[in-house]
Design an enzyme around this catalytic site. Structure first.
Site, PDB file in Angstrom:
ATOM      1  CG  ASP A 229      15.303  80.903   3.620  1.00  0.00           C
ATOM      2  OD1 ASP A 229      16.109  81.884   3.387  1.00  0.00           O
ATOM      3  OD2 ASP A 229      14.547  80.606   4.657  1.00  0.00           O
TER       4      ASP A 229
ATOM      5  CG  HIS B 147      13.788  83.195   6.811  1.00  0.00           C
ATOM      6  ND1 HIS B 147      14.768  83.036   5.636  1.00  0.00           N
ATOM      7  CD2 HIS B 147      14.064  84.133   7.523  1.00  0.00           C
ATOM      8  CE1 HIS B 147      15.682  83.710   6.078  1.00  0.00           C
ATOM      9  NE2 HIS B 147      15.724  84.593   7.132  1.00  0.00           N
TER      10      HIS B 147
ATOM     11  CB  SER C  97      17.380  86.844   6.493  1.00  0.00           C
ATOM     12  OG  SER C  97      18.379  85.929   7.151  1.00  0.00           O
TER      13      SER C  97
END
Length: 973
Positions: free
Chosen positions: A188, A242, A428
Site C-alpha cells: 500500500d 491509506h 479497500s
C-alpha cells in the site's frame, strides 16, 4: 467474552470522542482520490470535479518518469543487453533502450531513453514479446488505491466486527485464533507508526522505485514509512494514509484500552510501500508480491519472514497482464493467499486488475445492511461479477460516518501529523477484513494451502441478507459475507482431519489449466506428446500400456468387446480394437457411466493416469489441471493453440489440440452456455447416489455433447468409446472430480459412499512403470487418501441440505394453441423445434411450492423419466419452466452422451435402457407460481450448448424420435 465485549464498547466511546480531524470521501475517478464537498478539509477541492478525462495526461506531466517494460525470458541466459534489444525496439519505434535492470534471474526491466505514448509503449512491448527467447513483455502501468474516504467525524462502534447481520463475527473466533505468528503483507502507501499498530509491525520495505513519485527523496530502501501520497495534480492535494488504515483493520492492537480492535489482533503486519504520489507502478507492485512471499528480488535483501497473506487494496482498470499473473502465481506457489479489493467502479470486476487475475481472492464491499455498497455517486460503488470470491464490510460513509469502517490513521494533510482514527469506505476496506480472517485460519491450520484458505472462506461465508436495493447474490458478490467464527471453526476441523501438526501433511494441488505456469504447461505437453509417441510400441510392452491410445481404451474403445463398430462424424482416425493379452482384458473398456461407480472409478482412473503422465513428462510434480467452465466457459487457450515452441526452441504441433471439436470453441469465438456448464442442480443433491447421477448428467454429459459438431455421438468427446482420445477429456473429468470434492465438503463423513459392496469392489489400472495394479475402491475414496487437493477449489457451487421427498405426478390440462399435444403420463415425443407442455399444479401444492424457496432445507424437483431416442438428435435441449406471460426460468439441460453411445453387452456401465433427468425447480416455481390459477409450462428448446446460440434455430434430427415416459414433481419438505 462478556468482558471483551464491554471493553470493545468502551473503546468505541473513546474513539467517538477523539475524532477531531475532518474526514475524506473519494469516488472512483481513475481509481484515485476526489475530495467530498461535505468535508471542511475538502471544500477547496471542488474545482477538481469534471476533470476525469484529463487526469491521465495531467498525471504523466506531474510525475515525469522514463517509460519501462518488464520482460521475462524463457531462460536466465537469454537476458539481452541494451544494444541487442535496441535492434528489436527499432522495428517499432525510434526510442532506444537506455538500460536494463535485473529483477530476478529471468526477469528484467527495460528503461527507454525518452517518453513515449501509451500506445507506442504497448507496441514496443509487443514487438519484444515476439522474440522466441521471451516469455512475456508488458509495459509499466500506474495503479491507484481502491478507496473511498469519509465525510464526517463521528464513529462510535465497529459494526463490521460486531453486527450479526452485516458484520464478520470476528470476536467469537478469538477463542480459537488471534492470528498469532502469522504475517500479513500490506502492499500500500506504506505505514505510520501509529500507537495502536506499533506492537504488531515488523520490518517491511519501500518498493517505490521512481524518486519523482516516492516523495522521500530516494528509491527502494528498507524504510516503508508513509511520507504522504498527496498528488500534485489534485486541486487541493491531501494524503490518504491509506496503508495505515488498511493495516489497522487487520491487526490493530487489541485490549490496550485505546483505539480500535484488529480482526487478527496478534498478527504481524509487514508494510510494503508500493504506492507513492498519484499511485504506484505495476512493476513495483509485482516485485513486492514476489518478495512478500519469499522470492528473491535483485537489489533487495532476502525476505527472511515470508507472509502467509498478501493484501492488495489497490488496482486500476484493465486486463491482468503477464507480470501480475506471474507474480501472483509465484506467491501462491510459495503458499501465500493473495487478497485483492474488487474495485470501486460499480462495474464488473473483470475489467479491473489485479482483481481479475487468476488465483486471487477478490473481495466486494457490503454496507451495514449487507447490500452491495454504494459510495455516493454514479459509477461509484463496489465492483461485482463472477470473478468476485466473497464479500466483506466496506462501509458507506456518504450515508453517515457510523456506516463507515473505522481504523487507524494520521491527521496530517500532506506530511505526517498525529495519530488519529477515521472511517473510510471502499473495497479497500473490505479486502483487509478477509485478509484478517485468513490470518486467523493460518494460525488454526498452519499447513493450509492458499487455495484451501479460499475454500474455507467461501464454504463458511454468511448468506447475503434480503434487501430492497443493491441486493448481493452469489453471481454478483461471491459466496457470501466473510464469517470469522465459522471460518476458524472449519479450519480447526480440517486441521484435525489432515493432521496438520504432522510433517508432510500439505497435499499436492491440482490447479486450473489457466493457472499453470509456463513450466507446468510445458511439462503437460511434453508428457502427453510422449504418451502419444508410445502408441506404436509393441502391444505387450510397458510403453504401450502407458501410451495415449491404451489409456483411451481403458476408458472405452470401439470394437466387438466394447463399443461396437466405429460410427459418428469426426472419427476418421479412430481405430477399432480387440483385447489381445491379459493386461488388456483386465483393464480395457472399464469406464463406469450410468452406474454408482461413475465418480469413484473416474477418481481412481485419473489418479493412475496422472502417475503415468508424470513418468512420461519426467516431472514428478506435474498434476492434472482442470477446466472450470462455469467460471471460464471458453475452451482454454492451451487446448486451442495449433503450435507451440518446445524446449529446444522448435515450433511444433500442440498435442492438446484436436480438430474434432466445434470450430467455434477451437478458434476461441464460442463458449459453453451457463446452462451446460452449471453444477448447481447436482450440488443440491442429498446423497451420494443422487449426486453421482446428477453430476453425470450436467455438467458432465452436457459438456461432452457441447464440445463436438453435431452433438453426441460425434467427434471424439461426443462418444464414450472415443472421448478419452481428446486431451480436453482429462481437464473435463478432473473438473468433475473437483466438483465432487466440493460437494463432499458439505459433510464428507456422511456423503462418501459407505456401502460395503461398493467399497470392496476392485478395479485394475496401469501404474507409472507400465505394470498393472488392482485397487479397492475404499482405499482410494478421498483426496486425503490419494495425497492431492484442488487449487481454487473454493469456486464451489452452493450446496443445499435436503430432506425426504414427497412425489406428485404432473397432469396435463389439455393442449393449448401454442403447446404440443403431449400426454405426460405416457410416452411423450419432443418436436424438432421448441416443445411446450402445459401442466396443472394443484393449489394446495402451489402453496407448498411458494414457501419452498424460503424454507431452509426444502426444494422441489421435476423428474423426467424414460427419456429415449432412436438415433442421435444432433442437439441438446435446454429445459425451462414458463408462466402464462411467456417468462421463462431455466431448470436444466438434456444431453444424449450416455443413451446414444455405442454399447456392448460386456460393458455393464453402458447397459441398454432409458435415462431419467432430475431438475431442481424450487427457485423457478417460486418465481413463476404467483397465483393459484396460473398454469406453468415445461419448455424443451433444442440448443447447440454454446452461449448465445440457444435461440439460433437449432432443430433436432427428424429421425431421432426423442421421447420420455413421464414427468413428476417432487417436493422435499
Amino acid at each position: 467474552m462478556r468482558a471483551l465485549l464491554r471493553f470493545m464498547t468502551h473503546k468505541h466511546v473513546i474513539v467517538a470522542a477523539s475524532l477531531g480531524c475532518a474526514p475524506f470521501l473519494v469516488t472512483n475517478s481513475a481509481e484515485g482520490f476526489e475530495p467530498n464537498l461535505n468535508s471542511p478539509r475538502a471544500r477547496a477541492a471542488a474545482q477538481a470535479a469534471g476533470q476525469a478525462e484529463t487526469r491521465a495526461a495531467a498525471e504523466a506531466q506531474a510525475v515525469a518518469v522514463l517509460p519501462r517494460i518488464r520482460v521475462k525470458y524463457r531462460t536466465s541466459a537469454a537476458n539481452e543487453a541494451a544494444p541487442a534489444l535496441n535492434e528489436t525496439v527499432a522495428r517499432t519505434s525510434d526510442a532506444r533502450v537506455q538500460r536494463t535492470v535485473p529483477v530476478t534471474e529471468a526477469i528484467s526491466t527495460i528503461v527507454l531513453d525518452r517518453a513515449v505514448s501509451t500506445e507506442e509503449l504497448a507496441r514496443i512491448a509487443s514487438t519484444i514479446a515476439q522474440s522466441p527467447n521471451v516469455e512475456y513483455a508488458v509495459p509499466e502501468k500506474i495503479e491507484r488505491a481502491q478507496q473511498e474516504l469519509p465525510d464526517d467525524t463521528r464513529f462510535n462502534e465497529q459494526w463490521d466486527l460486531l453486527d450479526r447481520a452485516a458484520g464478520i463475527h470476528a470476536i467469537p473466533a478469538w477463542a480459537n485464533s488471534t492470528g498469532k505468528d502469522v504475517v500479513v503483507a500490506v502492499l500500500d502507501t506504506g505505514i505510520r507508526k501509529h500507537a495502536d499498530l506499533l506492537a504488531n509491525l515488523i520490518d517491511g520495505y519501500d518498493f517505490v522505485t521512481d524518486t519523482s513519485r516516492s516523495n522521500d527523496t530516494d528509491g527502494r530502501d528498507g524504510d516503508p514509512s508513509d511520507p504522504g501520497d498527496w498528488c500534485p495534480i489534485d486541486a487541493n492535494p491531501m494524503s490518504s494514509w491509506h496503508g495505515t488504515h488498511v493495516a489497522g483493520t487487520i491487526a490493530a492492537v487489541t485490549n490496550n484500552h485505546e483505539g480500535i480492535a484488529g480482526i487478527a489482533p496478534d498478527t504481524k503486519i509487514m508494510p510494503l510501500r508500493v504506492l507513492g504520489q498519484c499511485g504506484g507502478s505495476s512493476f513495483d507492485i509485482a516485485d513486492a508480491i514476489r518478495w512478500a512471499a519469499g522470492a528473491p528480488i535483485a537489489g533487495v535483501p532476502q525476505n527472511t519472514r515470508p507472509a502467509q497473506v498478501i493484501n492488495l487494496s489497490l488496482g486500476g482498470p484493465g486486463d491482468c497482464d503477464a507480470d501480475y499473473a506471474d507474480a501472483i502465481l509465484e506467491a501462491r506457489r510459495r503458499g501465500a493467499a493473495v487478497v485483492v479489493a474488487a474495485g470501486n467502479g460499480d462495474a464488473d470486476s473483470s475489467g479491473f486488475r489485479p482483481a481479475n487475475c487468476e488465483g486471487v481472492i477478490s473481495v466486494a464491499a457490503t454496507n451495514r445492511i449487507g447490500a452491495r455498497a454504494s459510495f455516493g455517486g454514479p459509477g461509484s460503488g463496489s465492483n461485482f461479477g463472477r470473478l468476485v470470491k466473497l464479500a466483506a464490510p466496506g462501509g458507506e460513509t456518504f450515508v453517515s460516518l457510523s456506516n463507515g469502517i473505522l481504523s487507524t490513521l494520521n491527521d496530517g494533510v500532506r506530511g505526517p501529523g498525529n495519530d488519529s482514527y477515521e472511517a473510510y469506505q471502499g473495497t479497500s476496506m473490505a479486502a483487509p477484513h478477509v485478509a484478517g480472517v485468513a490470518a486467523l485460519i493460518y494460525q488454526t491450520y498452519p499447513n493450509v494451502g492458499a487455495d484451501e484458505v479460499l475454500a474455507i472462506l467461501q464454504s463458511t461465508s454468511k448468506p447475503f441478507p434480503s434487501v430492497t436495493t443493491r441486493q448481493c447474490d452469489t453471481s454478483l458478490c461471491g459466496s457470501g459475507i466473510v464469517n470469522g467464527e465459522a471460518a476458524v471453526s472449519e479450519a480447526k476441523r480440517r486441521a484435525r482431519v489432515a493432521g496438520s501438526d504432522q510433517p508432510g501433511a500439505v497435499l499436492a494441488q491440482r490447479k486450473s489449466i489457466n493457472a499453470l505456469s509456463a513450466k507446468e504447461l510445458m511439462s503437460l505437453r511434453r508428457g502427453i506428446a510422449q504418451m502419444m509417441s508410445w502408441n506404436d510400441s509393441p502391444r505387450d510392452s510397458a510403453e504401450f500400456r502407458r501410451s495415449w491410445v491404451y489409456w483411451a481404451n481403458m476408458h472405452a474403445h470401439f470394437g466387438p468387446q466394447c463399443g461396437g463398430p466405429v460410427q459418428g462424424a469426426g472419427m476418421a482416425d479412430v481405430q477399432s480394437f480387440t483385447a489381445e493379452n491379459p493386461a488388456e482384458n483386465e483393464t480395457w473398456c472399464r469406464c463406469e457411466h450410468g452406474s454408482e461407480y461413475f465418480l469413484t472409478w473416474h477418481r481412481m482412473y485419473l489418479w493412475y493416469f496422472e502417475r503415468v503422465l508424470q513418468a512420461a513428462s519426467g516431472d514428478t510434480s506435474l498434476r492434472l489441471p482442470y477446466w472450470d467452465y462455469a467460471s471460464d466457459p471458453m475452451l482454454p487457450a492451451a487446448y486451442r493453440d495449433a503450435t507451440y515452441v518446445d524446449e529446444a526452441g522448435n515450433t511444433v504441433a500442440n498435442p492438446l489440440r484436436v480438430g474434432a471439436r466445434r470450430a467455434a470453441l477451437n478458434d476461441g469465438t464460442g463458449a459453453l452456455s451457463p446452462n451446460v456448464s452449471s453444477a448447481s442442480a447436482a450440488m443440491s443433491s442429498p446423497t451420494y447416489d443422487s449426486f453421482n447421477s446428477s453430476i453425470e448428467q450436467t455438467p458432465h454429459g452436457a459438456v461432452h455433447c457441447s464440445l463436438v459438431e453435431g452433438s453426441c455421438p460425434n467427434g471424439l468427446m461426443g462418444a464414450v468409446p472415443s472421448s478419452a482420445l481428446d486431451p480436453i477429456f482429462y481437464a473435463h473429468h478432473t473438473n468433475i472430480d473437483r466438483l465432487y470434492d466440493c460437494w463432499l465438503k458439505g459433510d464428507e463423513e456422511s456423503r462418501l459412499p459407505n456401502d460395503q459392496t461398493h467399497l470392496d469392489n476392485e478395479f485394475t489400472f496401469v501404474d507409472s512403470d507400465g505394470s498393472t495394479a488392482k485397487r479397492r475402491v475404499g482405499d482410494m475414496l478421498s483426496l486425503s487418501q490419494l495425497g492431492y487437493s484442488y487449487a481454487s477449489g473454493a469456486d464451489c457451487p452452493a450446496t443445499v441440505a435436503l430432506a425426504a421427498a414427497e412425489r406428485i405426478t404432473l397432469a396435463q390440462s389439455g393442449p393449448a394453441a401454442n403447446a404440443a399435444d403431449i400426454e405426460l403420463v405416457g410416452p411423450t415425443q419432443l418436436q424438432r423445434g421448441v416443445t411446450t407442455v402445459k401442466v396443472e399444479l394443484p393449489s394446495a401444492q402451489r402453496e407448498r411450492v411458494a414457501s419452498a424457496e424460503a424454507t431452509p432445507g426444502s426444494r422441489a424437483v421435476i423428474v423426467l423419466e424414460g427419456l429415449q431416442a432412436d438415433t442421435s438428435p444432433g442437439v441438446l435441449y435446454n429445459v425451462y419452466l414458463s408462466d402464462e406471460s411467456g417468462r421463462r426460468e431455466p431448470i436444466g439441460v438434456i444431453n444424449f452422451f450416455n443413451i446414444t453411445a455405442p454399447r456392448a453387452d460386456s460393458h455393464r456401465a453402458h447397459a441398454e435402457g432409458a435415462e431419467s433427468f432430475t431438475f431442481d425447480v424450487t427457485k423457478a416455481l417460486h418465481l413463476l407460481t404467483t397465483n393459484a390459477t396460473a398454469r406453468p409450462s415445461l419448455v424443451f428448446e433444442p440448443t447447440t450448448g454454446l452461449a448465445d446460440q440457444s435461440n439460433s434455430g437449432a432443430t433436432a434430427n427428424p429421425q431421432a424420435n426423442v421421447r420420455f415416459a413421464s414427468a413428476r414433481l417432487v417436493l422435499e419438505p
